[in-house]
Design a protein around this motif. Structure first.
Motif, PDB file in Angstrom:
ATOM      1  N   ILE A  13     -40.244  14.273  13.511  1.00  0.00           N
ATOM      2  CA  ILE A  13     -40.369  15.538  12.791  1.00  0.00           C
ATOM      3  C   ILE A  13     -40.998  15.292  11.417  1.00  0.00           C
ATOM      4  N   GLU A  14     -41.529  16.332  10.818  1.00  0.00           N
ATOM      5  CA  GLU A  14     -42.082  16.226   9.472  1.00  0.00           C
ATOM      6  C   GLU A  14     -40.996  15.755   8.502  1.00  0.00           C
ATOM      7  N   MET A  17     -38.652  18.092   6.755  1.00  0.00           N
ATOM      8  CA  MET A  17     -37.625  18.751   7.562  1.00  0.00           C
ATOM      9  C   MET A  17     -36.431  17.836   7.859  1.00  0.00           C
ATOM     10  N   THR A  58     -45.974  15.316   3.772  1.00  0.00           N
ATOM     11  CA  THR A  58     -46.277  15.814   5.114  1.00  0.00           C
ATOM     12  C   THR A  58     -46.235  14.712   6.161  1.00  0.00           C
ATOM     13  N   VAL A  83     -36.658  22.026  15.228  1.00  0.00           N
ATOM     14  CA  VAL A  83     -37.979  21.550  15.659  1.00  0.00           C
ATOM     15  C   VAL A  83     -38.858  22.674  16.192  1.00  0.00           C
ATOM     16  N   LYS A  85     -39.984  25.492  15.339  1.00  0.00           N
ATOM     17  CA  LYS A  85     -41.007  26.152  14.522  1.00  0.00           C
ATOM     18  C   LYS A  85     -41.815  25.178  13.676  1.00  0.00           C
ATOM     19  N   HIS A  86     -41.669  23.898  13.927  1.00  0.00           N
ATOM     20  CA  HIS A  86     -42.339  22.887  13.111  1.00  0.00           C
ATOM     21  C   HIS A  86     -42.947  21.821  14.014  1.00  0.00           C
ATOM     22  N   ILE A  87     -43.748  20.945  13.414  1.00  0.00           N
ATOM     23  CA  ILE A  87     -44.267  19.802  14.153  1.00  0.00           C
ATOM     24  C   ILE A  87     -43.089  18.948  14.562  1.00  0.00           C
TER      25      ILE A  87
END
Length: 103
Positions: A13-14, A17, A58, A83, A85-87
């Motif tokens: 994950i980023e 986050m 990032t 996760v 809604k995100h990379i």
């Protein structure tokens, strides 16, 4: 030596986050994880590396958990809520551990 079945969950994950993910894991009752930096890779958007192409804010990390199989659904629900809604990539693998009481 007796081995015990467990699940290894790796969540990529980023980095920004990371705290939100670990808080979600705590709320799901997960008591242990390890966090590793992701130095680079390749995916749908092509190759990237931490040096020059992706800034610290990032970058990506991997959060690794080893849990008892019966705890998997709760962990996955908590992780997916972050996760989704995100990379991010979530993988699950069967593993065996020596000291089951630790998980």
């Amino acid at each position: 030596m007796q081995m015990h079945k467990a699940k290894r969950v790796v969540i990529t994950i980023e980095a920004v986050m990371q705290r939100r993910l670990t808080e979600a894991l705590k709320s799901a009752g997960v008591t242990g994880w390890s966090i590793l930096p992701v130095m680079g890779g390749s995916g749908r958007s092509g190759e990237w590396s931490r040096e020059g192409q992706v800034g610290r804010g990032t970058g990506l990390v991997q959060v690794i958990c080893i849990i008892r199989p019966e705890r998997l659904d709760e962990l996955m629900e908590a992780a997916f809520a972050v996760v989704e809604k995100h990379i991010g990539v979530v993988t699950v693998a069967d593993v065996e551990v020596v000291r089951a009481e630790r998980f």
